[in-house]
Scaffold this motif. Structure first.
Motif, PDB file in Angstrom:
ATOM      1  N   THR A  20       0.459  -1.287   0.207  1.00 23.56           N
ATOM      2  CA  THR A  20      -0.062  -0.312   0.174  1.00 23.56           C
ATOM      3  C   THR A  20       0.788   1.331   0.364  1.00 23.56           C
ATOM      4  O   THR A  20       2.137   1.001   0.422  1.00 23.56           O
ATOM      5  N   ALA A  21       0.331   2.088  -0.240  1.00 23.73           N
ATOM      6  CA  ALA A  21       0.919   3.676  -0.502  1.00 23.73           C
ATOM      7  C   ALA A  21       1.950   3.650   1.511  1.00 23.73           C
ATOM      8  O   ALA A  21       2.250   5.094   1.495  1.00 23.73           O
ATOM      9  N   VAL A  22       0.823   3.456   2.422  1.00 24.88           N
ATOM     10  CA  VAL A  22       1.602   3.499   3.462  1.00 24.88           C
ATOM     11  C   VAL A  22       2.381   2.268   4.146  1.00 24.88           C
ATOM     12  O   VAL A  22       1.482   2.191   5.477  1.00 24.88           O
ATOM     13  N   ILE A  23       2.276   0.731   3.752  1.00 20.48           N
ATOM     14  CA  ILE A  23       2.501   0.079   4.390  1.00 20.48           C
ATOM     15  C   ILE A  23       4.452   0.132   5.017  1.00 20.48           C
ATOM     16  O   ILE A  23       4.414  -0.053   6.482  1.00 20.48           O
ATOM     17  N   ASN A  24       5.001   1.388   4.441  1.00 18.86           N
ATOM     18  CA  ASN A  24       6.470   1.127   4.926  1.00 18.86           C
ATOM     19  C   ASN A  24       5.744   2.562   6.024  1.00 18.86           C
ATOM     20  O   ASN A  24       7.178   2.770   7.149  1.00 18.86           O
ATOM     21  N   MET A  69      12.411   8.428   5.765  1.00 14.73           N
ATOM     22  CA  MET A  69      12.843   8.718   4.284  1.00 14.73           C
ATOM     23  C   MET A  69      11.126   7.366   3.877  1.00 14.73           C
ATOM     24  O   MET A  69      10.275   7.017   3.541  1.00 14.73           O
ATOM     25  N   LEU A  70      12.085   6.404   4.924  1.00 13.50           N
ATOM     26  CA  LEU A  70      11.414   5.045   5.103  1.00 13.50           C
ATOM     27  C   LEU A  70       9.568   5.328   4.857  1.00 13.50           C
ATOM     28  O   LEU A  70       8.523   5.169   4.414  1.00 13.50           O
ATOM     29  N   ALA A  71       9.513   6.095   5.915  1.00 14.87           N
ATOM     30  CA  ALA A  71       7.592   6.114   5.914  1.00 14.87           C
ATOM     31  C   ALA A  71       7.501   7.109   5.327  1.00 14.87           C
ATOM     32  O   ALA A  71       5.442   6.636   5.402  1.00 14.87           O
ATOM     33  N   HIS A  72       7.177   8.147   3.860  1.00 10.92           N
ATOM     34  CA  HIS A  72       7.094   8.308   2.802  1.00 10.92           C
ATOM     35  C   HIS A  72       7.297   7.690   1.862  1.00 10.92           C
ATOM     36  O   HIS A  72       7.117   7.637   0.731  1.00 10.92           O
ATOM     37  N   THR A  73       7.903   6.484   2.215  1.00 10.78           N
ATOM     38  CA  THR A  73       8.194   5.690   0.912  1.00 10.78           C
ATOM     39  C   THR A  73       7.322   4.614   0.310  1.00 10.78           C
ATOM     40  O   THR A  73       6.417   3.768   0.915  1.00 10.78           O
ATOM     41  N   PRO A  74       6.553   4.640  -1.119  1.00  8.03           N
ATOM     42  CA  PRO A  74       5.563   3.764  -1.387  1.00  8.03           C
ATOM     43  C   PRO A  74       5.943   2.455  -1.579  1.00  8.03           C
ATOM     44  O   PRO A  74       7.382   2.523  -1.472  1.00  8.03           O
ATOM     45  N   ASP A 401      14.790  18.178  -8.915  1.00  8.50           N
ATOM     46  CA  ASP A 401      14.198  17.917  -9.867  1.00  8.50           C
ATOM     47  C   ASP A 401      12.783  17.720 -10.215  1.00  8.50           C
ATOM     48  O   ASP A 401      12.204  17.485 -11.058  1.00  8.50           O
ATOM     49  N   GLY A 402      12.487  17.994  -9.006  1.00  6.20           N
ATOM     50  CA  GLY A 402      10.832  18.002  -8.690  1.00  6.20           C
ATOM     51  C   GLY A 402      10.042  16.443  -8.863  1.00  6.20           C
ATOM     52  O   GLY A 402       8.580  16.574  -8.672  1.00  6.20           O
ATOM     53  N   MET A 403      10.664  15.548  -8.943  1.00 10.42           N
ATOM     54  CA  MET A 403      10.105  14.466  -8.139  1.00 10.42           C
ATOM     55  C   MET A 403      10.963  13.697  -6.272  1.00 10.42           C
ATOM     56  O   MET A 403      11.115  14.431  -5.840  1.00 10.42           O
ATOM     57  N   PRO A 404       9.672  13.082  -6.046  1.00 10.47           N
ATOM     58  CA  PRO A 404       9.358  12.786  -4.720  1.00 10.47           C
ATOM     59  C   PRO A 404      10.580  12.051  -4.022  1.00 10.47           C
ATOM     60  O   PRO A 404      11.540  11.643  -4.835  1.00 10.47           O
ATOM     61  N   LYS A 405      10.964  12.037  -2.693  1.00  7.43           N
ATOM     62  CA  LYS A 405      12.386  11.971  -2.495  1.00  7.43           C
ATOM     63  C   LYS A 405      12.434  10.180  -1.815  1.00  7.43           C
ATOM     64  O   LYS A 405      11.793  10.614  -0.562  1.00  7.43           O
ATOM     65  N   TYR A 406      12.154   9.342  -2.174  1.00  2.00           N
ATOM     66  CA  TYR A 406      11.716   7.488  -1.622  1.00  2.00           C
ATOM     67  C   TYR A 406      13.029   7.102  -1.644  1.00  2.00           C
ATOM     68  O   TYR A 406      14.192   7.651  -1.967  1.00  2.00           O
ATOM     69  N   LEU A 407      12.718   5.968  -0.367  1.00  2.00           N
ATOM     70  CA  LEU A 407      13.794   5.177  -0.473  1.00  2.00           C
ATOM     71  C   LEU A 407      13.925   3.842  -0.937  1.00  2.00           C
ATOM     72  O   LEU A 407      12.919   3.161  -1.298  1.00  2.00           O
ATOM     73  N   ASP A 408      15.225   3.292  -1.092  1.00  2.00           N
ATOM     74  CA  ASP A 408      15.142   2.618  -2.337  1.00  2.00           C
ATOM     75  C   ASP A 408      16.321   1.672  -2.037  1.00  2.00           C
ATOM     76  O   ASP A 408      17.771   2.056  -1.587  1.00  2.00           O
ATOM     77  N   LEU A 409      15.784   0.404  -1.249  1.00  2.00           N
ATOM     78  CA  LEU A 409      17.269  -0.161   0.023  1.00  2.00           C
ATOM     79  C   LEU A 409      17.874  -1.360  -1.016  1.00  2.00           C
ATOM     80  O   LEU A 409      19.498  -1.625  -0.940  1.00  2.00           O
ATOM     81  N   HIS A 410      17.421  -1.620  -2.055  1.00  2.00           N
ATOM     82  CA  HIS A 410      17.620  -2.255  -3.288  1.00  2.00           C
ATOM     83  C   HIS A 410      18.902  -3.434  -2.513  1.00  2.00           C
ATOM     84  O   HIS A 410      19.779  -4.058  -2.047  1.00  2.00           O
ATOM     85  N   ILE A 411      17.652  -4.105  -1.466  1.00  2.00           N
ATOM     86  CA  ILE A 411      17.818  -5.836  -1.171  1.00  2.00           C
ATOM     87  C   ILE A 411      17.394  -6.281  -1.768  1.00  2.00           C
ATOM     88  O   ILE A 411      16.077  -6.221  -2.477  1.00  2.00           O
TER      89      ILE A 411
END
Length: 411
Positions: A20-24, A69-74, A401-411
């Motif tokens: 979901t949009a808020v599972i993180n 960042m995790l808290a606002h990442t989909p 750059d106009g894009m949301p700042k999301y977290l990507d853990l690359h795991i």
């Protein structure tokens, strides 16, 4: 056997089913609360599969900035999966494999973030641990955009998907209205919802009268009657000049057959893989009424739209994560933190514990008094229930750059 003190043992967190949009946000709530109590948190990679395969991520590696960042990442930062364990007897080997992972990492608290099937798995794991006299507290953590979990007033994830749906329908309606004179007369929007029409109902928040979009909502709780539907579309176009239809993906005919499915294939949970009802309805309107029709299938967009998340949903998602840790450390085994509504206006709620045995494999459908007598819209009761859940905007931070700042853990 005595429960371990908060300074002993490890907490294992896993996510299941559609994200979901808020599972993180819930995950961040879990990790933050555990850190404040000096409890180590491991996150299973790809849900229960990570626990089975000993593929775990040590969240201690997350910096405070990453946790924010995790808290606002989909999406699901640690991955998820559609894997349902069978009964303790049928899947005995895999359940025992889970216990081996728990023993290897001294896991004393298991938090499983998911829907009905996940609540059932958490309940079964708790029963197995008791059988082997292993000191484990299992907590189910609520999540689903379908809003169909029993006991809880609403589900974290639903409010944001509902907000996206209502806003999208209102914006599309303005587009259709602008073009109706010489172009599109009917627009069909397909909402998620296999057996329960919660998201389709949320679209009803886009308008307040029968002449405002959506003009027609098709719920899985009501049998689809093509002749009546087409007559209704014609009547709306004659009266308003154009028509917006919202259809739940799970609508069925009088014989209880899905109006549209994707070749009757099955997903990992054994459910019919749906999708395509909007295209089907659009085709019927065009063929039978001769009107120009456009349709849309938002699909994953409904559950990933973090850019327009509901503040209510964000706060509830974080709250269930924190309470899940608190309940686990108190030893409230086979429990889920659920949302209890205290009042509609002003909207007030709190988190309370509920037994997994009352939630596992149960399904909450729309109350009959939430659907208008004609079957094509929502009632005032539904509006009172739904409206607070989409209130407020929990926007993510944006980069230059106009894009949301999301977290990507690359795991």
């Amino acid at each position: 056997m005595a429960r371990p003190s908060p300074s002993q043992g490890t907490l294992l967190y896993a996510q299941s089913g559609g994200v979901t949009a808020v599972i993180n946000t819930t995950a961040a709530g879990v990790i933050s609360e555990a850190r404040s109590r000096k409890v180590k948190v491991l996150a299973a990679h790809n849900g229960i599969l990570g626990a089975l395969n000993d593929d775990l991520f040590d969240t201690s590696a997350l910096t405070p900035t990453q946790l924010r960042m995790l808290a606002h990442t989909p999406g699901g930062a640690f991955g998820s999966c559609r894997v349902k364990l069978k009964s303790l007897e049928e899947d005995r080997a895999r359940y025992e494999q889970l216990l081996e992972t728990f023993r290897r990492h001294d896991v004393r608290w298991f938090l499983y973030n998911g829907g009905n099937d996940s609540a059932d798995t958490a309940l079964k794991v708790s029963q197995l641990a008791q059988e082997f006299d292993y000191p484990l507290t299992c907590i189910g953590v609520p999540k689903t955009v379908d809003n169909d979990l029993a006991v809880t007033d609403c589900c974290p994830g639903f409010g944001s998907a509902a907000k996206y749906t209502a806003v999208s329908v209102r914006e599309c309606a303005l587009d259709v209205a602008a073009m109706a004179k010489t172009s599109t007369k009917v627009f069909v929007y397909e909402a998620m919802g296999r057996h329960a029409g919660w998201l389709a109902a949320a679209a009803g928040l886009a308008g307040r009268t029968e002449d405002e979009a959506p003009h027609i909502i098709l719920f899985p709780e009501r049998a689809y009657d093509e002749a009546a539907f087409l007559a209704r579309v014609q009547a709306v176009v004659d009266r308003v000049g154009w028509c917006v239809v919202v259809a739940s993906e799970g609508i069925r005919d009088a014989e209880s057959r899905f109006v549209a499915d994707a070749g009757a294939s099955k997903d990992a949970f054994g459910h019919t893989q749906l999708g395509g009802v909007a295209a089907y309805l659009a085709g019927r309107v065009q063929q039978q009424l001769g009107m120009k029709v456009h349709w849309t299938l938002p699909d994953y967009l409904q559950r990933s739209a973090r850019h327009i998340a509901s503040q209510t949903d964000f706060e509830q998602a974080r709250a269930v994560g924190r309470k899940a840790v608190q309940y686990a450390l108190k030893g409230l085994n086979a429990t889920m933190p659920v949302i209890r509504r205290l009042s509609d206006s002003p909207y007030r709620w709190k988190i309370v514990p509920a037994p997994l045995s009352e939630i596992a494999n149960a399904e909450k459908k729309m109350p009959a008094d939430f659907i208008r007598d004609d079957g094509y819209g929502i009632t005032a009761e539904a509006r009172r229930y739904l409206q607070p859940l989409i209130r407020g905007e929990a926007y993510p931070p944006y980069a230059r750059d106009g894009m949301p700042k999301y977290l990507d853990l690359h795991i």
